[in-house]
Design an enzyme around this catalytic site. Sequence first.
Site, mmCIF file in Angstrom:
data_model
loop_
_atom_site.group_PDB
_atom_site.id
_atom_site.type_symbol
_atom_site.label_atom_id
_atom_site.label_comp_id
_atom_site.label_asym_id
_atom_site.label_seq_id
_atom_site.Cartn_x
_atom_site.Cartn_y
_atom_site.Cartn_z
ATOM 1 N N HIS A 257 0.868 -1.186 0.000
ATOM 2 C CA HIS A 257 0.000 0.000 0.000
ATOM 3 C C HIS A 257 0.905 1.237 0.000
ATOM 4 C CE1 HIS A 257 -3.496 2.348 0.276
ATOM 5 N NE2 HIS A 257 -3.926 2.062 1.489
ATOM 6 N N ASP B 285 -2.097 -1.491 12.131
ATOM 7 C CA ASP B 285 -3.111 -1.685 11.080
ATOM 8 C C ASP B 285 -4.104 -2.703 11.647
ATOM 9 O OD1 ASP B 285 -4.471 -2.068 8.673
ATOM 10 O OD2 ASP B 285 -2.779 -2.975 7.596
ATOM 11 N N ARG C 159 -3.279 11.973 2.728
ATOM 12 C CA ARG C 159 -3.436 11.144 1.516
ATOM 13 C C ARG C 159 -3.729 12.056 0.323
ATOM 14 N NH1 ARG C 159 -4.958 5.744 1.992
ATOM 15 N NH2 ARG C 159 -4.674 5.750 -0.264
HETATM 16 N N1 NVA Z 1 -4.320 -4.051 5.688
HETATM 17 C C1 NVA Z 1 -5.575 -3.380 5.448
HETATM 18 C C2 NVA Z 1 -5.321 -1.973 5.031
HETATM 19 C C3 NVA Z 1 -6.560 -1.152 4.766
HETATM 20 C C4 NVA Z 1 -6.217 0.235 4.303
HETATM 21 C C5 NVA Z 1 -6.362 -4.146 4.391
HETATM 22 O O1 NVA Z 1 -5.750 -4.610 3.411
HETATM 23 O O2 NVA Z 1 -7.568 -4.303 4.541
HETATM 24 N N1 CP Z 2 -6.073 3.667 4.459
HETATM 25 C C1 CP Z 2 -6.848 3.376 3.398
HETATM 26 O O1 CP Z 2 -6.376 3.041 2.321
HETATM 27 O O2 CP Z 2 -8.194 3.514 3.623
HETATM 28 P P1 CP Z 2 -9.358 3.044 2.642
HETATM 29 O O3 CP Z 2 -9.391 1.539 2.683
HETATM 30 O O4 CP Z 2 -10.591 3.661 3.238
HETATM 31 O O5 CP Z 2 -9.086 3.543 1.261
#
Ligand code: NVA
Ligand code: CP
Length: 301
Positions: free
Chosen positions: A126, A221, A288
């Site tokens: 990410h 997270d 962001r």
């Molecule tokens: N690790 C989480 C991040 C969400 C922004 C997911 O993949 O759901």
């Molecule tokens: N942190 C993040 O990417 O949030 P969303 O899943 O809401 O886009």
Amino acid sequence: MKNFLNISDFSNEECIKIISSAIDKKNNKRQSSDAQNKTLAMIFEKNSTRTRISFELAIKQLGGLSIMLDKDQLHLGKRETLADTAQTLSQYADIIMMRSNSHQTLENLAKYSGVPIINGLSDLSHPCQTLATLMTIIELKGSLEGVNISWFGPISNVAHSLIEAANNDLGFTLTLHCPQYYQDIYSQKLSDMNKKICFDNISLNELDFKKVEATDVMYTDTWFSMGDIEDSTKIEMLAKYSIDQNMMSIAKKDSIFLHCLPANRSQEVSAQVIDGEQSYVWQEAQNRLHVQKELLLHLLG
Ligand code: NVA
Ligand code: CP
């Protein structure tokens, strides 16, 4: 033409340039319109609040427009190959952002696309989140130099991008506090994907309070990423990694708390911490938007 699938696609100079420019424009309320009439196509295979809204606003504020594409409304992978969809989208859009179940999909999209591809989250990484997180740390701590970041819990896509940033010599040190079980899952995942990660600059250990004591940034997270199944044995295993008031009190007095969001206040972080004075999660979410505007400009050239 450059893509942004991982932090490792950028040099540390590129990361710093994007972040510094975002801070400068945010502070001076300067607005660029250098993406006038540029089109951003966005494909989502998973839900999103921040990524979707911040990219939609980012391109709009730069003078361009976005097209939001739900994967179920495209022929993608059903009546049409990914390669054909990629080449078609490249005829209309100047840049594509995709949130994908599988990182391999993003790599294939990048292979066939005629325009830059941004990873808006995959099972592996990410990177947009990492840019916003590092921007927030620079705003709050002045720089990344000598900053100790501690990560708590499974090595998620968010953690993976942070690991790549630590390997990019951006000046901070990273400690991952993670149960052995999840360390093994991460190693297996890297090996399955044929990816290599260097751990020279990174401490990878189970919970280590000595390292927590030296921490400037407490970061975590969700324990169960989108698509994962909640499991009581895992919750039990992770319980001691939860960032509550007691954990915060072990870290440096002026330590800050960050979280990519969405958060679960009964698992990885307590309400007291995330809604408390040391938490800067809303600033991180807002960043962001700022950092992605610079990312778009960088990739659009
Ligand atoms: N690790 C989480 C991040 C969400 C922004 C997911 O993949 O759901
Ligand atoms: N942190 C993040 O990417 O949030 P969303 O899943 O809401 O886009």
